[in-house]
Design a protein around this motif. Structure first.
Motif, mmCIF file in Angstrom:
data_model
loop_
_atom_site.group_PDB
_atom_site.id
_atom_site.type_symbol
_atom_site.label_atom_id
_atom_site.label_comp_id
_atom_site.label_asym_id
_atom_site.label_seq_id
_atom_site.Cartn_x
_atom_site.Cartn_y
_atom_site.Cartn_z
ATOM 1 N N PRO A 132 0.807 -1.231 0.000
ATOM 2 C CA PRO A 132 0.000 0.000 0.000
ATOM 3 C C PRO A 132 0.834 1.273 0.000
ATOM 4 O O PRO A 132 0.311 2.350 -0.311
ATOM 5 N N GLU A 133 2.131 1.179 0.356
ATOM 6 C CA GLU A 133 2.980 2.366 0.410
ATOM 7 C C GLU A 133 4.435 1.926 0.415
ATOM 8 O O GLU A 133 4.741 0.728 0.321
ATOM 9 N N LEU A 134 5.326 2.903 0.534
ATOM 10 C CA LEU A 134 6.742 2.597 0.611
ATOM 11 C C LEU A 134 7.050 1.800 1.874
ATOM 12 O O LEU A 134 6.286 1.836 2.859
ATOM 13 N N GLY A 135 8.181 1.107 1.854
ATOM 14 C CA GLY A 135 8.572 0.343 3.022
ATOM 15 C C GLY A 135 9.070 1.228 4.149
ATOM 16 O O GLY A 135 9.153 2.461 4.031
ATOM 17 N N ARG A 136 9.428 0.597 5.243
ATOM 18 C CA ARG A 136 9.834 1.344 6.434
ATOM 19 C C ARG A 136 11.060 2.214 6.169
ATOM 20 O O ARG A 136 11.069 3.404 6.489
ATOM 21 N N TYR A 137 12.098 1.629 5.569
ATOM 22 C CA TYR A 137 13.349 2.356 5.382
ATOM 23 C C TYR A 137 13.311 3.256 4.142
ATOM 24 O O TYR A 137 13.819 4.381 4.180
ATOM 25 N N THR A 138 12.728 2.769 3.068
ATOM 26 C CA THR A 138 12.605 3.627 1.884
ATOM 27 C C THR A 138 11.661 4.791 2.154
ATOM 28 O O THR A 138 11.845 5.894 1.640
ATOM 29 N N GLY A 139 10.641 4.556 2.986
ATOM 30 C CA GLY A 139 9.735 5.639 3.343
ATOM 31 C C GLY A 139 10.434 6.727 4.142
ATOM 32 O O GLY A 139 10.181 7.926 3.944
ATOM 33 N N ALA A 140 11.333 6.321 5.051
ATOM 34 C CA ALA A 140 12.080 7.309 5.831
ATOM 35 C C ALA A 140 13.015 8.119 4.938
ATOM 36 O O ALA A 140 13.154 9.345 5.096
ATOM 37 N N LEU A 141 13.664 7.448 3.990
ATOM 38 C CA LEU A 141 14.552 8.157 3.066
ATOM 39 C C LEU A 141 13.762 9.115 2.175
ATOM 40 O O LEU A 141 14.195 10.243 1.903
ATOM 41 N N ALA A 142 12.610 8.680 1.713
ATOM 42 C CA ALA A 142 11.762 9.546 0.891
ATOM 43 C C ALA A 142 11.347 10.799 1.656
ATOM 44 O O ALA A 142 11.344 11.908 1.110
ATOM 45 N N ALA A 143 11.006 10.633 2.932
ATOM 46 C CA ALA A 143 10.617 11.790 3.739
ATOM 47 C C ALA A 143 11.772 12.782 3.864
ATOM 48 O O ALA A 143 11.561 14.004 3.823
#
Length: 255
Positions: A132-143
């Motif tokens: 449903p969304e980016l993963g935990r670590y890729t999501g943090a990097l994207a932010a």
């Protein structure tokens, strides 16, 4: 229900009616069957039952003083498989054989999420297109990257390939993605796209090399390393991606 009816039903079900010629050991005694008397009015007499051939078995424990038992096999169980009629040949011929799927039927499968930062759409390829969304670590990097570009916190716009249950090839995906960004530009603004995607996706959909500016319709686009690549090889991926952004004017996107 009398015995004649029961035997008729058994025959209709494909089971062969039978009765034992002699009383079985341990069985309750039964009255001799009179077929003529038990046949209902207007119903033809039942066919003579099939006589089961006794099978002699070895005496069991505690039967030393008794003769070997005679057991009648259950004819209905033995006859049931044979009573099934084979499927008509015509019905098999009418069912078309399943053809193997063409090699390109799998198509492309990927998910992109887009964030507007000033006049630039910052786009991330999800490492798992079904998530449903980016993963935990890729999501943090994207932010972190979105904070650098000054993106306002809001719900991302997502692009799914394929759009429906039908597979999409590279040309169809590129056309759909171009229309997606054209719609975003009309509704929300933004005049260029920075896409963090792997090399395979960039070549197939954008039609060019990464770290070089390409066109998505009227919108210029630059593909750099994916978030996963930046995590796996930060020294290499982050450096070359940033250099490409600076070279092609995608680094100063605030506004």
């Amino acid at each position: 229900m009398n015995e004649a009816q029961r035997q008729s039903y058994l025959r209709a079900l494909g089971l062969t009616p039978w009765v034992a010629r002699t009383t079985l050991p341990g069985a309750a005694p039964s009255e001799p069957l009179d077929w003529a008397d038990e046949t209902d009015a207007g119903e033809s007499p039942a066919a003579p039952p099939v006589e089961a051939t006794p099978v002699r078995t070895a005496p069991g424990v505690g039967d030393a003083e008794q003769p070997a038992r005679e057991t009648a096999p259950v004819a209905a169980v033995a006859e049931a498989p044979a009573s099934r009629a084979p499927a008509p040949r015509d019905s098999v011929a009418e069912t078309p054989a399943r053809q193997p799927a063409p090699a390109h039927a799998a198509g492309l499968t990927f998910t992109l999420e887009a964030h507007l930062a000033g006049d630039t759409w910052v786009v991330f390829q999800q490492e798992d297109p079904q998530a449903p969304e980016l993963g935990r670590y890729t999501g943090a990097l994207a932010a972190s990257l979105l904070a650098v570009f000054g993106a306002a916190p809001e719900r991302p716009r997502r692009f799914y390939c394929p759009l429906t249950s039908q597979p999409m090839n590279a040309a169809e995906a590129a056309q759909a993605l171009t229309a997606f960004f054209a719609g975003l530009s009309r509704q929300h603004g933004g005049r260029r796209a920075l896409i963090c995607a792997d090399d395979t996706l960039a070549r197939a959909v954008l039609g060019g090399e990464r770290f070089q500016t390409v066109k998505l319709g009227e919108m210029p686009a630059l593909a750099v390393d994916s978030l996963q690549e930046m995590l796996d090889r930060p020294a290499v991926a982050k450096k070359r991606s940033w250099q490409a952004m600076v070279t092609h004017g995608f680094a100063g996107s605030r506004g």
